[in-house]
Design an enzyme around this catalytic site. Sequence first.
Site, PDB file in Angstrom:
ATOM      1  N   HIS A  51       0.894  -1.097  -0.214  1.00  0.00           N
ATOM      2  CA  HIS A  51      -0.085  -0.380   0.111  1.00  0.00           C
ATOM      3  C   HIS A  51       1.062   1.683   0.262  1.00  0.00           C
ATOM      4  CE1 HIS A  51      -2.802   2.915   2.290  1.00  0.00           C
ATOM      5  NE2 HIS A  51      -3.451   2.588   1.193  1.00  0.00           N
ATOM      6  N   HIS A  69      -1.816   9.921  -3.196  1.00  0.00           N
ATOM      7  CA  HIS A  69      -2.350  10.541  -2.068  1.00  0.00           C
ATOM      8  C   HIS A  69      -3.802  10.963  -2.489  1.00  0.00           C
ATOM      9  CE1 HIS A  69      -5.576   9.457   1.240  1.00  0.00           C
ATOM     10  NE2 HIS A  69      -5.599   8.063   0.241  1.00  0.00           N
TER      11      HIS A  69
HETATM   12 CA    CA Z   1      -4.928   3.960  -2.598  1.00  0.00          CA
END
Ligand code: CA
Length: 343
Positions: free
Chosen positions: A24, A66
Amino acid sequence: MKGLAGLLLIAVAAAAADPIVIAHRGASGYLPEHTLAAYAMAYAQGADYLEPDLVLSADGHPVALHDLTLDAVSDVRYRFPDRARDDGQHFVVDFTLAELRQLRIHERIEPGTGEQRYPGRFPADRGSFGVVTLEELIELTKGLNAVTGRNVGIYPELKFNAFHEAAGHDFVAILMSVLDRYGYQGADARCIIQSFEPAPLLRLRDEFATELPLVQLLGENAWGMNDVDYDPMYTAEGLATIAGYADGIGPPISRILTGVDAEGRPVVSALVQDAKAAGLEVHPFTLRADALPDGVDFESLFELLLKVGIDGVFTDHPDRAVAVVQRLRQELDDAAQKASASP
Ligand code: CA
């Protein structure tokens, strides 16, 4: 009969023990998210897929970040003090790639206080990391695959499609042109595309006729990320609709393990079972060794999710997840050997 039943059990367990470990934002538990260092570390830790979140620069380059804004992970407010919007934030889409390359990327902080989101992680005042483009992540992955003989994949998340569309960018077409150029085509290309928005996934399936696996991420309406209504997606009907255009779902772990009962045992929802019934794989997010429910350790939580039937997991600590998968595989091998050795 006993032997056959035993073998069947082993076969079922083996299927469950072959989950994919998705790094991640890279090995973001150890190094600042979305940096080449974090991706290289995740690769070395044995992750099956490296996950970039993607947003676009002003000149239309997909970059691994992000947020829509740069303030939590870079020195943008010092480097470009007069480029904030009225809300005081610096939007990625307002900066060219050449400008983004001038930024120092650091561990995630709360822009208001400067405190790190995860205090035990890489110190935000250390390191000289830069913005990473999708192309750079692919080059790293393919280069390491050439060296190691492994076939590690990428798992790009197309973020804020509606926002980028409103800013005049055809994000879906841009993403596909990069993936095509690098030969990511077909169901076995080791490239899975994810999005919280159904619209880009529908376009990928219909207009672009891609055979790359698609994953619908499931959020919570309370997060206020976009105007998608997530509640119906958690129902059997909603999952059947998703199965019409996607191959899997990415739900929050809290929608699978919803709490504990009076005896302290975990309460498991029907989500994984319902998704399986609809023919969907399940890759929940996010397993973090430093953000676990009280009294739960990383390994037990992951094993419980595997028992429930998940097919993969997004984790900030790929090494910990890989170790669990390897141990379970070993246990299965041992059991299979024992079973075949007995008369
Ligand atoms: Ca993601």
